[in-house]
Design a protein around this motif. Structure first.
Motif, PDB file in Angstrom:
ATOM      1  N   ALA A  43       0.774  -1.274  -0.006  1.00 41.98           N
ATOM      2  CA  ALA A  43      -0.030   0.026  -0.156  1.00 41.98           C
ATOM      3  C   ALA A  43       0.903   1.350   0.018  1.00 41.98           C
ATOM      4  O   ALA A  43       0.701   2.204  -0.532  1.00 41.98           O
ATOM      5  N   TYR A  44       1.876   1.315   0.646  1.00 42.89           N
ATOM      6  CA  TYR A  44       2.836   2.373   0.813  1.00 42.89           C
ATOM      7  C   TYR A  44       3.536   2.409  -0.684  1.00 42.89           C
ATOM      8  O   TYR A  44       3.505   3.696  -0.922  1.00 42.89           O
ATOM      9  N   VAL A  45       3.824   1.490  -1.522  1.00 45.03           N
ATOM     10  CA  VAL A  45       4.268   1.698  -2.526  1.00 45.03           C
ATOM     11  C   VAL A  45       3.329   2.315  -3.803  1.00 45.03           C
ATOM     12  O   VAL A  45       3.474   3.245  -4.432  1.00 45.03           O
ATOM     13  N   CYS A  46       1.992   1.746  -3.372  1.00 44.84           N
ATOM     14  CA  CYS A  46       0.858   2.576  -4.111  1.00 44.84           C
ATOM     15  C   CYS A  46       0.919   4.088  -3.958  1.00 44.84           C
ATOM     16  O   CYS A  46       0.447   4.982  -4.773  1.00 44.84           O
ATOM     17  N   TRP A  47       0.958   4.395  -2.725  1.00 41.23           N
ATOM     18  CA  TRP A  47       1.116   5.794  -2.392  1.00 41.23           C
ATOM     19  C   TRP A  47       2.138   6.366  -2.770  1.00 41.23           C
ATOM     20  O   TRP A  47       1.858   7.529  -3.242  1.00 41.23           O
ATOM     21  N   ALA A  48       3.381   5.696  -2.926  1.00 40.96           N
ATOM     22  CA  ALA A  48       4.569   6.496  -3.582  1.00 40.96           C
ATOM     23  C   ALA A  48       4.139   6.635  -5.004  1.00 40.96           C
ATOM     24  O   ALA A  48       4.646   7.521  -5.543  1.00 40.96           O
TER      25      ALA A  48
END
Length: 190
Positions: A43-48
């Motif tokens: 999810a953090y990668v998608c946020w990034a």
């Protein structure tokens, strides 16, 4: 790499399937499961992605990620993963602006509404499923990963959530979903 924009936009189509797989990573180990840290990181990668890339580079990627982010936001077992996926969706809506009904969904799936698993399953997901493109991924997530889950409470909640979605396409449920549910009655977890 995604946060710093070091991943070239041309390689995003190769990376996104791995990120989608990580969003749904859940492995049973004895009486519990592992994988929440992987789902949170995905999810953090998608946020990034939302922060690091231009709209032109993300147009096709966003269409693939949106249903997966929202299924995690509504149906993940862990509250931190639900909130992380919702934050990633919100970041992409705000920066990329290419999600249909994005603002309405962000208002529905906020930090507080996702804090309760019951509320996420029975209210937030039902509100989001009314928008085009989200009903069938939600149904698939419930059928493939939740309805035969090893945790009894999650199975019961998934069954209630599935029944709440019937009103959006009763024919699809009568024709396709029932066929998939019947073999689940033979699951050893039940």
């Amino acid at each position: 790499m995604a946060r710093r924009g070091l991943l070239l936009p041309i390689s995003l189509p190769k990376v996104v399937p791995v990120v989608v797989k990580a969003l749904h990573y859940d492995i049973r180990r004895g009486p519990h499961s592992v994988g929440s840290h992987v789902r949170d990181a995905a999810a953090y990668v998608c946020w990034a992605f939302g922060r690091a890339y231009y709209h032109e580079d993300m147009r096709t990627i966003l269409e693939q990620l949106a249903p997966h982010l929202l299924t995690v936001a509504c149906y993940d077992r862990e509250v931190n993963c639900r909130r992380a996926a919702a934050a990633a969706f919100q970041e992409n809506v705000g920066r990329q602006g290419n999600y249909p009904h994005g603002i309405d969904i962000v208002n529905t799936a906020d930090y507080f509404s996702l804090s309760s698993r019951v509320n996420s399953y029975l209210h937030v997901s039902v509100c989001i499923a009314q928008y085009e493109g989200y009903l069938y991924p939600f149904v698939d997530e419930l059928l493939d990963n939740k309805i035969c889950h090893w945790e009894k409470g999650l199975r019961e909640l998934a069954a209630e959530a599935l029944s709440a979605l019937v009103k959006y396409d009763p024919e699809y449920f009568a024709d396709s979903v029932v066929e998939k549910i019947v073999p689940c009655t033979l699951s050893s977890d039940l």
